[in-house]
Scaffold this active site. Sequence first.
Site, PDB file in Angstrom:
ATOM      1  N   ASP A  85       0.835  -1.204   0.000  1.00 43.08           N
ATOM      2  CA  ASP A  85       0.000   0.000   0.000  1.00 43.08           C
ATOM      3  C   ASP A  85       0.871   1.256   0.000  1.00 43.08           C
ATOM      4  OD1 ASP A  85      -2.544   1.158  -0.011  1.00 43.08           O
ATOM      5  OD2 ASP A  85      -3.265  -0.201   1.546  1.00 43.08           O
ATOM      6  N   ASP A  88     -10.162   2.920  -3.759  1.00 38.72           N
ATOM      7  CA  ASP A  88     -10.835   1.709  -3.286  1.00 38.72           C
ATOM      8  C   ASP A  88     -12.258   1.605  -3.841  1.00 38.72           C
ATOM      9  OD1 ASP A  88      -8.587   1.253  -1.853  1.00 38.72           O
ATOM     10  OD2 ASP A  88      -9.505   1.408   0.124  1.00 38.72           O
TER      11      ASP A  88
END
Length: 549
Positions: free
Chosen positions: A171, A226
């Site tokens: 990430d 997302d």
Amino acid sequence: MKTRIVLVFLSVFMAGKSLSINISGNIGTEKPEKGIFSPPLMGWSSWNAFRVNISEDIIKRQADYLVSKGLKDAGYKFVNIDDGFFGARDKSGKMHANPERFPNGMKPVVNHVHHLGLKAGIYTDAGNNTCGSMAAEDQDKSGVGAGIYGHELQDAELYFNEWGFDFIKIDYCGGSYLGLSEKDRYTSIRNNIDKVKEGIALNICRWAFPGTWAKGVADSWRISGDINAHWNSLKYVVGKNLYMSAYAGNGHYNDMDMMVIGFQNNSMVGGAGLTPTEEEAHFGLWCIMSSPLLIGCDLEKIPESSLKLLTNKELIALNQDPLGLQAYVVQHDNEGYVLVKDIEQKRGKARAVALYNPADTPCLFSVPFSALEFEGKVKVRDLVKHTDLGSFSGSFEQELPARSAIILRMEGQNRIEPVLYEAEWAYLPLFNDLGKSPKGILYAADEKASGKMKVGYCGGSPENYAEWKEVYSKEGGHYDMTIFYSFGNNRKLELTINGQKQILEELGTDDNHSRITVPVELKPGYNIIRMGNSYNWAPDIDYFTLTKK
């Protein structure tokens, strides 16, 4: 693009043969028409259903369901543990698992996954803090200092040799907070992982296409923020990937995020879930666009209809096709899109086609087969319904309801030489979607352009060009090439064909959409065409056509 129907073509992959999946970090050959590449990764990931609230029992149970519900047999082989497993680093800097969530450590979990014949995935951040430690809804302070920054070799040794993981998602919440260089951070991490263990699959989770350098570092890379379990989020993610086909292939893929199929009874991921029709569009588009297929729901609660969709062998075969190609848009008319890609054999008679209607109203598609490079009779099969629709001539017409897609496998009587090449199919070596440069080269919306898209901010340096790597001519020879463009005033266009450059200067005196025709010579097979301007802006490029003399 020229007006064409959105046709979703889905392939039945080499009936009767099994697909061997070999996930690695290697780029592979640069000859896709001859190669067989590692397909997109398939599996399950913990974040969408559980966020940081994971445990040893949860992960083991989801792995068991992957097997018992037939998902392993369908090709889903990875069990990926996302954020939330972190405990703390000791004085030496070594990471330890969360003692409450994983009281026995991570090794027993990996052993359980491997014992089932599955692969195990792990998570980290390119910076020093993980997303779960920074998100207001999670506030998992165990993720503070848990990122890999400053611990690359140490964490790689722990995750891949001591614990035995096979994949890692990296990430960028901590990296973004520190303002680090994406290319430098991910390249360093890749190099250090390879020092410890080769063949580890790696995913860059940067929430936007990070740049063409990613192909040398990762097996896949996120291209959007997302996803959530509602249609507008799905439409946003698909929209980010519609014009990214030039960056997928050779065993490396644009990642459209974990799937939100199976959330009708579990709205953990924002939204109340998708309808069955929306789920079909979701899975079909992930398959034809060659995204990794990572299930995100709680497998214990997955509805039977969602499970049946996720194990659709014909759709999965399209995703796992050995050519490893991503479908590209050949028609954008009104609200609808038509996508197509080769399957099974480059320039063969079988192609996958998707008709995609993201709108809230029905959409009528009329797709001329010439736009799909077919002539003569064309056999059409619906891959979602496992139904042959018949043979057609001239065009294929279909009305789609709101928020839907149909995925098709088409097999033509004859494959014809393409005539038109859209600018949005081009590979742009300096393109990224990070938004750091106000004048970075990009695929830009233009209502007056073919397909309502063009390439803007091309030129300004020798490296900033648009390139079409596979311009096909069956026999080669002399062609008239007509280039459609805008903003040509006081600009030049450098046109390079198979390394031979010519400069086009007479581009008009206004900024309206214009065209110029020049004679060119192509060799038999694939040709490489570039457009740019080494020391000034090139015109915005719409598309070009090739007419055989």
